[in-house]
Design an enzyme around this catalytic site. Structure first.
Site, PDB file in Angstrom:
ATOM      1  N   ASN A 131      51.711  54.812  89.161  1.00  0.00           N
ATOM      2  CA  ASN A 131      50.243  54.777  89.023  1.00  0.00           C
ATOM      3  C   ASN A 131      49.512  55.662  90.023  1.00  0.00           C
ATOM      4  O   ASN A 131      48.325  55.481  90.250  1.00  0.00           O
ATOM      5  CB  ASN A 131      49.688  53.347  89.020  1.00  0.00           C
ATOM      6  N   ALA A 134      45.229  61.743  90.432  1.00  0.00           N
ATOM      7  CA  ALA A 134      44.070  62.403  91.050  1.00  0.00           C
ATOM      8  C   ALA A 134      43.024  62.474  89.952  1.00  0.00           C
ATOM      9  O   ALA A 134      43.340  62.826  88.802  1.00  0.00           O
ATOM     10  CB  ALA A 134      44.444  63.785  91.541  1.00  0.00           C
ATOM     11  N   HIS A 289      42.865  46.201  96.063  1.00  0.00           N
ATOM     12  CA  HIS A 289      43.021  47.668  96.150  1.00  0.00           C
ATOM     13  C   HIS A 289      42.891  48.325  94.787  1.00  0.00           C
ATOM     14  O   HIS A 289      43.101  49.515  94.633  1.00  0.00           O
ATOM     15  CB  HIS A 289      44.355  48.030  96.790  1.00  0.00           C
ATOM     16  N   ALA A 291      42.476  47.177  90.214  1.00  0.00           N
ATOM     17  CA  ALA A 291      42.336  46.113  89.225  1.00  0.00           C
ATOM     18  C   ALA A 291      43.585  45.243  89.200  1.00  0.00           C
ATOM     19  O   ALA A 291      43.525  44.039  88.970  1.00  0.00           O
ATOM     20  CB  ALA A 291      42.093  46.732  87.857  1.00  0.00           C
TER      21      ALA A 291
HETATM   22  N1  LIG Z   1      40.583  55.297  88.380  1.00  0.00           N
HETATM   23  C1  LIG Z   1      41.891  55.081  88.128  1.00  0.00           C
HETATM   24  N2  LIG Z   1      42.484  53.963  88.644  1.00  0.00           N
HETATM   25  C2  LIG Z   1      43.784  53.786  88.403  1.00  0.00           C
HETATM   26  C3  LIG Z   1      44.556  54.681  87.643  1.00  0.00           C
HETATM   27  N3  LIG Z   1      45.842  54.214  87.607  1.00  0.00           N
HETATM   28  C4  LIG Z   1      45.865  53.076  88.317  1.00  0.00           C
HETATM   29  N4  LIG Z   1      44.628  52.810  88.817  1.00  0.00           N
HETATM   30  C5  LIG Z   1      44.221  51.728  89.721  1.00  0.00           C
HETATM   31  O1  LIG Z   1      44.777  51.989  90.995  1.00  0.00           O
HETATM   32  C6  LIG Z   1      45.424  50.826  91.508  1.00  0.00           C
HETATM   33  C7  LIG Z   1      46.565  51.331  92.345  1.00  0.00           C
HETATM   34  O2  LIG Z   1      47.617  50.454  92.416  1.00  0.00           O
HETATM   35  P1  LIG Z   1      48.932  50.677  93.326  1.00  0.00           P
HETATM   36  O3  LIG Z   1      49.533  49.296  93.369  1.00  0.00           O
HETATM   37  O4  LIG Z   1      49.759  51.695  92.656  1.00  0.00           O
HETATM   38  O5  LIG Z   1      48.499  51.146  94.656  1.00  0.00           O
HETATM   39  C8  LIG Z   1      45.815  50.027  90.261  1.00  0.00           C
HETATM   40  O6  LIG Z   1      45.831  48.634  90.521  1.00  0.00           O
HETATM   41  C9  LIG Z   1      44.706  50.358  89.298  1.00  0.00           C
HETATM   42  O7  LIG Z   1      43.642  49.465  89.410  1.00  0.00           O
HETATM   43  C10 LIG Z   1      43.912  55.842  87.122  1.00  0.00           C
HETATM   44  O8  LIG Z   1      44.526  56.703  86.457  1.00  0.00           O
HETATM   45  N5  LIG Z   1      42.588  56.005  87.405  1.00  0.00           N
HETATM   46 MN   LIG Z   2      48.923  52.702  95.927  1.00  0.00          MN
END
Ligand SMILES: Nc1nc2c(ncn2[C@@H]2O[C@H](COP(=O)(O)O)[C@@H](O)[C@H]2O)c(=O)[nH]1
Ligand SMILES: [Mn+2]
Length: 373
Positions: A131, A134, A289, A291
């Site tokens: 996940n 950028a 951090h 959703a």
């Molecule tokens: N705006 C975006 N938010 C995203 C995307 N892919 C994931 N997410 C959010 O980031 C957190 C990161 O979680 P982690 O555990 O890998 O640090 C994840 O919970 C989503 O809420 C995206 O493409 N765009």
């Molecule tokens: Mn992360």
């Protein structure tokens, strides 16, 4: 704080509302972790979800020992934000996408500064899989104009959000620790603990530097300028005093609430929020951090392939575009795989942990140009 729940374990609190989506497995992992020796308090944030053995979206406070395995393999993973001088008046999505091209290959040595430490060498300038992303974003709603005025932000200028970690470096550090100590904690005053702390700091530094490399190479492709606004890690270990007790704060997918404004992303098809944290000992000075995942990676394609193909998934309901030529990943990272961000924000607002500054919406999300059936 009207909105925390105690779980079955007395030292475990959850920051939730009655509508928060929480998986039983995540609560189970939280309670199991809360029983580790020297664990004083544990907080599950509203993005809590199951991880590999330990839950993600949680903060853990220990006394005298700490647990590197709890921080996990992506030490220093975090969110960094830039103001850019790109505007949608001058740039179409087609042009932004075309000019960006691929940023999948690591930067070459000649593209890096000469004076960097030799450990700044793990796939520099790359985002990584899963996940990490950028994303160009646009201000959508403004709740508190003061900070935006200080940062000279307006609704025309696009923002660049980079989410990445320490790449192979954190993985190497964790593997070495597990080889030598398993999942046991370290006595904080021991030489082994000092060694881990030194490596952990190097990984934090590298992750932050790498986010700058990523933003730098993207801006260069667009011949744009960027002003760095914030960089906040959500996988880290810090010394901390809670309730008058000196100890160690482990954040695993938990955004620090004691370092100024932060961004809490939703998904590529949902809003992100810029917020001013209201630091609180009760939440172990931590916020959600993101959703948080709702669906496991392995189930996403089966759930969604009857409704969408990969091309349809490269456009979102908010009108944004997604660059992800990996046909597994584009399903695994679909907006439907995440909890709705508004519920997560509501739980933190009700708990008095944040003030909203602005809502941002995605414009162009970069994952990978690499094809993979
Ligand atoms: N705006 C975006 N938010 C995203 C995307 N892919 C994931 N997410 C959010 O980031 C957190 C990161 O979680 P982690 O555990 O890998 O640090 C994840 O919970 C989503 O809420 C995206 O493409 N765009
Ligand atoms: Mn992360």
């Amino acid at each position: 704080m009207g909105n925390t729940l105690h779980s079955a374990a007395p030292n475990v609190q959850l920051i939730v509302t009655e509508n928060t989506w929480l998986e039983g497995k995540a609560i189970q992992q939280l309670e199991t972790t809360a029983r580790l020796p020297e664990m004083v308090r544990v907080v599950g944030l509203p993005d809590l979800h199951p991880g590999r053995g330990y839950p993600v979206g949680a903060a853990f406070f220990t006394q005298s020992h700490f647990y590197p395995a709890l921080i996990g393999n992506d030490i220093g993973c975090g969110m960094a934000l830039w103001r850019t001088d790109l505007t949608l008046n001058k740039w179409s999505l087609d042009k932004l996408e075309k000019r960006l091209g691929s940023i999948d290959a690591p930067l070459e040595a000649e593209d890096l500064p000469d004076d960097i430490p030799e450990y700044f060498c793990h796939s520099p300038g790359t985002i990584g899989g899963g996940n990490h992303f950028a994303e160009l974003q646009q201000l959508d709603e403004i709740y508190q104009p003061e900070l935006l005025e200080t940062w000279q932000l307006n609704k025309q200028q696009l923002l660049l959000l980079v989410h990445s970690g320490s790449r192979g470096m954190g993985q190497m550090i964790l593997e070495q620790h597990v080889r030598e100590h398993g999942h046991n904690g370290l006595v904080a005053s021991s030489p082994q603990a000092q060694n881990y702390l030194q490596q952990h700091q190097q990984a934090l530094d590298y992750a932050c530097f790498n986010r700058q490399l990523i933003a730098g190479r993207m801006l260069k492709r667009w011949r744009a300028n960027g002003e760095h606004l914030l960089d906040v890690s959500h996988n880290l270990l810090t010394p901390c005093t809670i309730g008058g007790v000196d100890g160690w704060l482990h954040r695993k997918g938990a955004t620090p609430a004691d370092q100024g404004p932060v961004i809490i992303p939703g998904s590529r098809g949902d809003y992100s929020y810029l917020v001013q944290p209201l630091p609180s000992e009760q939440s172990l000075f931590s916020l959600a951090h993101g959703a948080g995942r709702k669906w496991m990676r392995g189930e996403c394609k089966e759930r969604l392939s009857g409704r969408y193909n990969a091309v349809q998934l490269s456009r979102t309901a908010l009108g944004s575009r997604v660059i992800c030529l990996d046909k597994q990943l584009i399903f695994q990272e679909a907006p439907e795989a995440y909890k709705p961000i508004d519920g997560v924000m509501e739980a933190m607002l009700q708990a008095g942990l944040i003030q909203l500054v602005a809502r941002l919406k995605p414009v162009l999300t970069y994952k990978t140009r690499g094809g993979n059936e």
